[in-house]
Design a protein around this motif. Structure first.
Motif, PDB file in Angstrom:
ATOM      1  N   ALA A 290       0.807  -1.218   0.000  1.00  0.00           N
ATOM      2  CA  ALA A 290       0.000   0.000   0.000  1.00  0.00           C
ATOM      3  C   ALA A 290       0.840   1.268   0.000  1.00  0.00           C
ATOM      4  O   ALA A 290       0.367   2.316  -0.442  1.00  0.00           O
ATOM      5  CB  ALA A 290      -0.944   0.003   1.200  1.00  0.00           C
TER       6      ALA A 290
ATOM      7  N   SER B 162       4.789   3.371  -4.514  1.00  0.00           N
ATOM      8  CA  SER B 162       4.274   4.211  -5.600  1.00  0.00           C
ATOM      9  C   SER B 162       3.788   3.279  -6.709  1.00  0.00           C
ATOM     10  O   SER B 162       4.100   2.089  -6.724  1.00  0.00           O
ATOM     11  CB  SER B 162       5.381   5.125  -6.129  1.00  0.00           C
ATOM     12  N   GLU B 163       3.051   3.837  -7.633  1.00  0.00           N
ATOM     13  CA  GLU B 163       2.571   3.028  -8.766  1.00  0.00           C
ATOM     14  C   GLU B 163       3.746   2.430  -9.537  1.00  0.00           C
ATOM     15  O   GLU B 163       3.731   1.246  -9.897  1.00  0.00           O
ATOM     16  CB  GLU B 163       1.687   3.889  -9.678  1.00  0.00           C
TER      17      GLU B 163
ATOM     18  N   LEU C 191       5.283  -0.383  -7.485  1.00  0.00           N
ATOM     19  CA  LEU C 191       4.416  -1.564  -7.496  1.00  0.00           C
ATOM     20  C   LEU C 191       4.589  -2.327  -8.805  1.00  0.00           C
ATOM     21  O   LEU C 191       4.760  -3.553  -8.803  1.00  0.00           O
ATOM     22  CB  LEU C 191       2.955  -1.164  -7.296  1.00  0.00           C
TER      23      LEU C 191
ATOM     24  N   GLU D 150      -2.894  -5.671  -4.201  1.00  0.00           N
ATOM     25  CA  GLU D 150      -2.767  -4.212  -4.161  1.00  0.00           C
ATOM     26  C   GLU D 150      -3.044  -3.606  -5.531  1.00  0.00           C
ATOM     27  O   GLU D 150      -3.719  -2.580  -5.640  1.00  0.00           O
ATOM     28  CB  GLU D 150      -1.373  -3.809  -3.667  1.00  0.00           C
ATOM     29  N   TYR D 151      -2.547  -4.250  -6.586  1.00  0.00           N
ATOM     30  CA  TYR D 151      -2.812  -3.748  -7.940  1.00  0.00           C
ATOM     31  C   TYR D 151      -4.316  -3.741  -8.210  1.00  0.00           C
ATOM     32  O   TYR D 151      -4.864  -2.757  -8.703  1.00  0.00           O
ATOM     33  CB  TYR D 151      -2.084  -4.602  -8.985  1.00  0.00           C
TER      34      TYR D 151
ATOM     35  N   ARG E 121      -6.715  -3.668  -6.011  1.00  0.00           N
ATOM     36  CA  ARG E 121      -7.346  -2.655  -5.156  1.00  0.00           C
ATOM     37  C   ARG E 121      -7.247  -1.269  -5.803  1.00  0.00           C
ATOM     38  O   ARG E 121      -8.204  -0.510  -5.810  1.00  0.00           O
ATOM     39  CB  ARG E 121      -6.685  -2.630  -3.780  1.00  0.00           C
ATOM     40  N   ARG E 122      -6.107  -0.979  -6.397  1.00  0.00           N
ATOM     41  CA  ARG E 122      -5.897   0.330  -7.028  1.00  0.00           C
ATOM     42  C   ARG E 122      -6.605   0.460  -8.366  1.00  0.00           C
ATOM     43  O   ARG E 122      -6.887   1.558  -8.817  1.00  0.00           O
ATOM     44  CB  ARG E 122      -4.404   0.580  -7.257  1.00  0.00           C
ATOM     45  N   HIS E 123      -6.832  -0.648  -9.028  1.00  0.00           N
ATOM     46  CA  HIS E 123      -7.388  -0.634 -10.386  1.00  0.00           C
ATOM     47  C   HIS E 123      -8.610  -1.547 -10.496  1.00  0.00           C
ATOM     48  O   HIS E 123      -8.628  -2.486 -11.305  1.00  0.00           O
ATOM     49  CB  HIS E 123      -6.321  -1.073 -11.394  1.00  0.00           C
ATOM     50  N   PRO E 124      -9.657  -1.265  -9.731  1.00  0.00           N
ATOM     51  CA  PRO E 124     -10.833  -2.152  -9.765  1.00  0.00           C
ATOM     52  C   PRO E 124     -11.540  -2.130 -11.119  1.00  0.00           C
ATOM     53  O   PRO E 124     -12.228  -3.086 -11.462  1.00  0.00           O
ATOM     54  CB  PRO E 124     -11.740  -1.597  -8.661  1.00  0.00           C
TER      55      PRO E 124
ATOM     56  N   ARG F 209     -10.017  -2.050 -14.052  1.00  0.00           N
ATOM     57  CA  ARG F 209      -9.023  -2.337 -15.091  1.00  0.00           C
ATOM     58  C   ARG F 209      -9.704  -2.974 -16.296  1.00  0.00           C
ATOM     59  O   ARG F 209     -10.762  -3.603 -16.172  1.00  0.00           O
ATOM     60  CB  ARG F 209      -7.926  -3.236 -14.543  1.00  0.00           C
TER      61      ARG F 209
END
Length: 74
Positions: free
Chosen positions: A8, A11-12, A15, A51-52, A54-57, A59
């Protein structure tokens, strides 16, 4: 025993770099690592992938990767 930076806080770019590194080393870990090292590789991969997601639901999902798309290929 957790190893590595908490996903979490990455940074992008970090990650993505971590995920790329894990994918690049997966086959080697599968073929040559100890059971413990392979389990840790799997755990870290799942942690970073979660985590990916979570950040990009929202996608982009390729239609061919869905069940209906797979059936259409078969």
């Amino acid at each position: 025993m957790a190893v590595g930076v908490e996903p979490a806080v990455l940074s992008e770019a970090d990650l993505m770099r971590e995920l790329t590194s894990l994918y690049d080393t997966r086959m080697d870990a599968l073929r040559h690592a100890s059971d413990q090292a392979l389990a840790e590789h799997t755990r870290r991969s799942a942690e970073l992938e979660a985590e990916y997601i979570r950040r990009h639901p929202d996608r982009e999902i390729q239609p061919g990767r869905l069940r209906e798309g797979a059936r259409a290929r078969g």
